[in-house]
Write a protein that holds these residues in place. Structure first.
Motif, short mmCIF file in Angstrom:
data_model
loop_
_atom_site.label_atom_id
_atom_site.label_comp_id
_atom_site.label_asym_id
_atom_site.label_seq_id
_atom_site.Cartn_x
_atom_site.Cartn_y
_atom_site.Cartn_z
N THR A 50 -59.92 83.94 39.58
CA THR A 50 -60.51 82.95 38.68
C THR A 50 -62.03 83.10 38.71
O THR A 50 -62.70 83.10 37.67
CB THR A 50 -60.11 81.51 39.11
OG1 THR A 50 -58.69 81.45 39.26
CG2 THR A 50 -60.57 80.49 38.10
N GLU B 252 -62.58 77.37 38.72
CA GLU B 252 -61.76 76.93 37.60
C GLU B 252 -62.63 76.24 36.53
O GLU B 252 -62.46 76.47 35.34
CB GLU B 252 -60.70 75.97 38.12
CG GLU B 252 -59.45 75.92 37.30
CD GLU B 252 -58.41 75.05 37.99
OE1 GLU B 252 -57.29 75.54 38.15
OE2 GLU B 252 -58.73 73.89 38.36
N ASN C 82 -54.59 83.31 46.62
CA ASN C 82 -54.56 81.97 46.02
C ASN C 82 -55.75 81.06 46.29
O ASN C 82 -55.65 79.84 46.16
CB ASN C 82 -53.28 81.22 46.45
CG ASN C 82 -52.15 81.60 45.53
OD1 ASN C 82 -52.35 81.73 44.32
ND2 ASN C 82 -50.97 81.78 46.09
N1 GDP Z 1 -58.72 72.85 41.83
C1 GDP Z 1 -59.13 74.12 41.71
N2 GDP Z 1 -58.24 75.10 41.55
C2 GDP Z 1 -58.68 76.37 41.44
C3 GDP Z 1 -60.06 76.69 41.47
N3 GDP Z 1 -60.21 78.02 41.32
C4 GDP Z 1 -58.97 78.53 41.21
N4 GDP Z 1 -58.03 77.55 41.27
C5 GDP Z 1 -56.57 77.70 41.16
O1 GDP Z 1 -56.09 78.38 42.31
C6 GDP Z 1 -54.97 79.21 42.00
C7 GDP Z 1 -55.17 80.62 42.48
O2 GDP Z 1 -56.23 81.22 41.75
P1 GDP Z 1 -56.44 82.79 41.68
O3 GDP Z 1 -57.75 83.00 41.03
O4 GDP Z 1 -55.27 83.47 41.08
O5 GDP Z 1 -56.51 83.15 43.23
P2 GDP Z 1 -56.58 84.57 43.98
O6 GDP Z 1 -55.19 84.87 44.45
O7 GDP Z 1 -57.49 84.34 45.12
O8 GDP Z 1 -57.09 85.60 43.02
C8 GDP Z 1 -54.82 79.10 40.48
O9 GDP Z 1 -53.82 78.16 40.19
C9 GDP Z 1 -56.18 78.60 40.03
O10 GDP Z 1 -56.11 77.89 38.82
C10 GDP Z 1 -60.99 75.61 41.63
O11 GDP Z 1 -62.21 75.79 41.68
N5 GDP Z 1 -60.46 74.35 41.74
#
Ligand code: GDP
Ligand code: MG
Length: 403
Positions: free
Chosen positions: A17, A254, A12
């Motif tokens: 992303t 994001e 998360n």
């Molecule tokens: N505010 C914010 N949220 C982000 C950013 N990058 C990812 N997220 C959010 O963090 C959450 C987890 O992202 P994800 O890519 O699935 O994380 P992973 O489990 O590390 O692969 C999602 O709800 C994304 O939209 C960012 O740069 N800023």
């Protein structure tokens, strides 16, 4: 062999992303053939100033793309499953995770700079988790895993080395190739850990552990993508991470994903790594889109000067892996290949690569029948041992030729 950079970190934080954004083909190069093929492995891009500008020529890129004097060079990226404490014992997707990581030459550890996720990836109040711990957890899990792996037949290996009065590096080499670790890196780790390679059978536990950590640092160097930098309070955390000695790039994955998609939809003009973007037709935007873009302008571009994503990928290849860009040509007068494509290719090679080694990167035949190389700028002849410089334009002259 092409270098691979892996995205790692707890759940998360934004790894997927980041990966999704980095591997989404920039809209300016829509016709470019390379694109992501698998869910967890994809093609990202390095951004570098193209030599076409300096030389005042119109280029015709083949293995890469050139957007207004900016070269976008494809590179391999991998996404990995979220790491949880205990991964080295197989917790969560621990084994799968470590299996993926072994393929990477360098790592981008994605951390949640906003401190809103705990070590298990569960949402918590913003700023309640210290993102330095995100990175430390990764390092600790990797070290514990590597120690366990080294411990298997450690006694046999060290005893063999000891009885032959040889340093441990040549005896560890075979064991570690599967992890993408070579002999040179083992030697370097021995040096950095300040242990005696000839006395491995008598290393203390502390010396052994120090060696394992050095080996990780040498073979899987890392930078930190301090992600979610758009969220309030991230700045202090980012400062502290830098003070803790990490190489840190503030990122907003994001926003990068949103911008690449908006560019794809023709709503904005944006090349990855740009320090700004422009809205093409404001009247076409829905209210929601306008608010989202305004927010990105304010929280990401005005605050950080960009999404940082491209900086993170660039730093991984240029600073961690010490790569340089080199342009091979077949005709040093026309700066073209034999089809007439001007500055057709741009290769990433490690610093220290010689002209003959570069010939082998292009084609094995070319290295085997290598005669000399030509610096296309100065038209000077270069020997086989010439060490390439960044942005060199090189013609290889061989006995066979390529046609
Ligand atoms: N505010 C914010 N949220 C982000 C950013 N990058 C990812 N997220 C959010 O963090 C959450 C987890 O992202 P994800 O890519 O699935 O994380 P992973 O489990 O590390 O692969 C999602 O709800 C994304 O939209 C960012 O740069 N800023
Ligand atoms: Mg993910």
């Amino acid at each position: 062999m092409a270098k691979i950079v892996g995205l790692v970190g707890k759940a998360n934080v934004g790894k997927s992303t980041f990966f999704g954004a980095a591997t989404l083909k920039p809209v300016e190069i829509a016709g470019f053939p390379f694109t992501t093929t698998k869910a967890d492995r994809g093609i990202g891009y390095i951004r570098a100033p193209c030599v076409c500008k300096e030389l005042g020529v119109e280029d015709d890129p083949q293995n890469s793309a050139c957007v207004d004097g900016v070269r976008l060079i494809p590179v391999d990226l991998i996404d990995t499953p979220g790491l949880i404490p205990g991964a080295h014992q197989g917790k969560g997707l621990g084994n799968q995770f470590l299996d993926e990581v072994r393929r990477a030459d360098a790592l981008i550890v994605v951390a949640d700079a906003s401190g809103a996720t705990d070590l298990n990836g569960q949402p918590v109040d913003p700023l309640s988790n210290d993102p330095i711990e995100d990175v430390k957890m990764f390092e600790a899990e990797f070290d514990l895993w590597l120690r366990a792996l080294l411990k298997k037949d450690w006694n046999r290996i060290t005893r063999t080395a000891d009885s032959k009065k040889e340093s441990i590096d040549r005896h560890l080499e075979e064991k570690l190739t599967g992890l993408g670790i070579n002999r040179y890196q083992i030697l370097k780790a021995i040096q950095n850990a300040e242990v005696d390679g000839f006395k491995s059978a008598r290393w203390t536990e502390e010396e052994f552990n120090r060696f394992a950590t050095s080996l990780r640092k040498v073979s899987k160097p890392l930078i930190v993508a301090a992600n979610k930098a758009d969220r309030d309070g991230a700045e202090d955390n980012i400062e502290r991470m830098k003070e803790a000695g990490y190489m840190v790039v503030p990122t907003c994955a994001e926003a990068e994903l949103a911008l690449r998609r908006a560019a794809e939809a023709g709503l904005v003009e944006y090349t990855p790594g740009d320090s700004d973007f422009t809205v093409k037709n404001p009247e076409k935007l829905t209210d929601r889109q306008r608010r989202a873009l305004d927010r990105i302008k304010e929280k990401v571009f005005q605050k950080w000067g960009g999404t940082g994503l491209q900086d993170a990928v660039n730093q991984a290849f240029f600073d961690l892996l010490n790569m340089i860009t080199v342009y091979p040509v077949e005709d040093s007068e026309k700066l073209s290949n034999h089809h007439g494509h001007v500055l057709p290719d741009c290769f990433l090679v490690p610093k220290g690569t010689t002209s003959k080694q570069f010939a082998a990167v292009i084609h094995t035949d070319l290295a085997e029948s290598f005669i000399y190389a030509v610096n296309a700028r100065s038209k000077r002849r270069l020997s086989d041992s010439y060490i390439l410089e960044n942005n060199d334009i090189i013609q290889i002259v061989s006995a066979k030729g390529r046609r």
